[in-house]
Design a protein around this motif. Structure first.
Motif, mmCIF file in Angstrom:
data_model
loop_
_atom_site.group_PDB
_atom_site.id
_atom_site.type_symbol
_atom_site.label_atom_id
_atom_site.label_comp_id
_atom_site.label_asym_id
_atom_site.label_seq_id
_atom_site.Cartn_x
_atom_site.Cartn_y
_atom_site.Cartn_z
ATOM 1 N N VAL A 1 0.812 -1.104 0.010
ATOM 2 C CA VAL A 1 -0.069 -0.183 -0.032
ATOM 3 C C VAL A 1 0.809 1.275 0.106
ATOM 4 C CG1 VAL A 1 -1.652 1.172 1.350
ATOM 5 C CG2 VAL A 1 -1.818 -1.136 1.090
ATOM 6 N N ALA A 2 0.904 2.131 -1.052
ATOM 7 C CA ALA A 2 1.518 3.222 -1.133
ATOM 8 C C ALA A 2 0.573 4.550 -0.831
ATOM 9 C CB ALA A 2 2.224 3.390 -2.197
ATOM 10 N N PRO A 3 0.696 5.175 0.349
ATOM 11 C CA PRO A 3 -0.251 6.359 0.685
ATOM 12 C C PRO A 3 0.557 7.614 0.064
ATOM 13 C CG PRO A 3 0.650 5.698 2.655
ATOM 14 C CD PRO A 3 1.319 4.489 1.545
ATOM 15 N N GLY A 4 -0.410 8.593 -0.235
ATOM 16 C CA GLY A 4 -0.021 9.918 -0.389
ATOM 17 C C GLY A 4 0.043 10.468 1.127
ATOM 18 N N TYR A 5 -0.559 11.913 1.023
ATOM 19 C CA TYR A 5 -0.715 12.691 2.248
ATOM 20 C C TYR A 5 -1.723 12.325 3.043
ATOM 21 C CZ TYR A 5 2.924 15.804 0.366
ATOM 22 O OH TYR A 5 4.097 16.432 -0.352
ATOM 23 N N PHE A 6 -1.419 11.943 4.188
ATOM 24 C CA PHE A 6 -2.453 11.586 5.164
ATOM 25 C C PHE A 6 -2.401 12.302 6.571
ATOM 26 C CE2 PHE A 6 -3.044 8.123 2.397
ATOM 27 C CZ PHE A 6 -4.449 7.567 2.730
ATOM 28 N N ALA B 1 -2.369 20.026 0.306
ATOM 29 C CA ALA B 1 -3.213 19.279 -0.736
ATOM 30 C C ALA B 1 -3.600 19.931 -1.940
ATOM 31 C CB ALA B 1 -4.677 18.997 0.060
ATOM 32 N N ASN B 2 -2.967 21.145 -2.277
ATOM 33 C CA ASN B 2 -3.172 21.730 -3.632
ATOM 34 C C ASN B 2 -3.148 21.096 -4.799
ATOM 35 O OD1 ASN B 2 -0.501 21.749 -4.062
ATOM 36 N ND2 ASN B 2 -0.280 24.036 -3.820
ATOM 37 N N THR B 3 -2.469 19.937 -4.773
ATOM 38 C CA THR B 3 -2.368 19.052 -6.280
ATOM 39 C C THR B 3 -3.198 18.076 -6.197
ATOM 40 O OG1 THR B 3 -0.300 17.840 -5.082
ATOM 41 C CG2 THR B 3 0.192 19.864 -6.525
ATOM 42 N N ILE C 1 -6.528 16.076 2.335
ATOM 43 C CA ILE C 1 -5.581 15.124 2.627
ATOM 44 C C ILE C 1 -6.346 13.819 3.127
ATOM 45 C CG2 ILE C 1 -3.527 16.247 2.921
ATOM 46 C CD1 ILE C 1 -3.981 16.496 5.771
ATOM 47 N N GLY C 2 -5.936 12.618 3.145
ATOM 48 C CA GLY C 2 -6.498 11.429 3.571
ATOM 49 C C GLY C 2 -6.429 11.257 5.099
ATOM 50 N N THR C 3 -7.670 10.374 5.705
ATOM 51 C CA THR C 3 -7.625 10.153 6.949
ATOM 52 C C THR C 3 -6.865 8.877 7.211
ATOM 53 O OG1 THR C 3 -9.753 9.139 7.004
ATOM 54 C CG2 THR C 3 -9.596 11.569 7.041
ATOM 55 N N GLY D 1 -5.797 9.816 -3.391
ATOM 56 C CA GLY D 1 -6.603 10.578 -3.929
ATOM 57 C C GLY D 1 -6.504 11.226 -5.074
ATOM 58 N N GLY D 2 -5.709 10.696 -5.922
ATOM 59 C CA GLY D 2 -5.563 11.026 -7.116
ATOM 60 C C GLY D 2 -4.260 12.002 -7.392
ATOM 61 N N GLY D 3 -3.684 12.306 -6.439
ATOM 62 C CA GLY D 3 -2.546 13.282 -6.421
ATOM 63 C C GLY D 3 -1.506 13.041 -7.453
ATOM 64 N N SER D 4 -1.358 11.720 -7.599
ATOM 65 C CA SER D 4 -0.023 11.763 -8.304
ATOM 66 C C SER D 4 -0.436 11.757 -9.907
ATOM 67 C CB SER D 4 0.478 10.025 -8.166
ATOM 68 O OG SER D 4 -0.425 8.996 -8.541
#
Length: 263
Positions: free
Chosen positions: A185-190, A218-220, A226-228, A256-259
């Motif tokens: 599992v590769a999370p982004g910003y949480f 979270a601007n991108t 950001i995630g919880t 959240g689709g950030g990448s």
């Protein structure tokens, strides 16, 4: 796995994403071991887990993942407490920010031991125990979105966690015949430690209020937030559940689709 109490170890789990995952997996008659370096935080987390309906038991082990002796002890002590292991979640703390010019050999050595070698050592021991049980099991690595899309200020994390993704792919091949599935599992910003620090830094450096600082982080992200921790925990719960038995050797990005990656 439904006909017996699932035995679970979640690493680096006295708070943040690790604790959220442990709470999610504690349900449905699971007995859970968590670990951390701070005894007070660990004791509080164990108490919280024991209150969860469906939890078959919770235990805490003080361990520093940068120390080989602690990692070896962690799996040995887990097997003493649980008798076996069905599910291993390899999670770890955050590494210092920096570029190739900023980071010392000591920084690299510490990251290597804490992130990569701790994963290798605990996986080796857990895989042997899972194979010996004859029931198979699950290994899930929590890495970061940087395994696909490197970010300059997270060089240590990106390099070591990319290695973990490769390790996971190899293990998925070699362990599948024994019923052990391996996924990443590769999370982004949480909304946890490292992101909290970045938000606080923006508040100080740029004079932003908390809401504005969060929006900057979270601007991108197309979802604008950001995630919880609970959202990540639900994904891990699905991966190790019976509805995902065909999922193996996969890295799932949850950001959240950030990448900007297509695949």
């Amino acid at each position: 796995m439904n006909d017996h109490c699932r035995k679970v170890l979640v690493m680096a789990s006295s708070k943040g994403l690790g604790l959220a995952i442990a709470k999610r997996l504690a349900k449905n008659r699971s007995e859970v071991v968590i670990c951390g370096r701070n005894k007070a935080a660990l004791d509080q987390a164990v108490g919280d887990l024991q209150k969860i309906e469906g939890c078959a038991g919770a235990h805490g082990i003080i361990a520093d993942l940068s120390r080989r002796s602690d990692v070896d002890m962690l799996l040995q002590r887990t097997l003493e407490l649980l008798g076996s292991i069905d599910c291993l979640v390899v999670n770890s703390g955050h590494m210092p920010h920096g570029t190739i010019e900023d980071l010392s050999d000591d920084d690299w050595d510490h990251s290597y031991e804490t992130l990569l070698m701790s994963a290798v050592r605990v996986s080796r021991a857990a895989a042997a125990a899972m194979k010996a049980s004859g029931r198979g099991g699950d290994i899930v690595y929590v890495t970061s979105g940087g395994v696909h899309e490197a970010t300059g200020h997270l060089m240590l994390s990106n390099v070591m966690r990319a290695g973990i993704a490769v390790l996971a792919k190899h293990l998925a091949d070699t362990l599948a015949g024994s019923g052990v599935r391996v996924n990443v599992v590769a999370p982004g910003y949480f909304d946890t430690g490292r992101v909290h620090k970045r938000i606080e830094a923006l508040m100080v450096d740029e004079g932003l209020n908390r809401d504005a600082a969060i929006k900057r982080v979270a601007n991108t992200n197309p979802l604008g937030r950001i995630g919880t921790a609970d959202e990540l925990a639900e994904l891990v719960g699905f991966i190790v559940g019976d509805r995902a038995r065909y999922l193996n050797g996969t890295t799932i990005v949850i950001d959240g689709g950030g990448s900007r990656l297509v695949m």
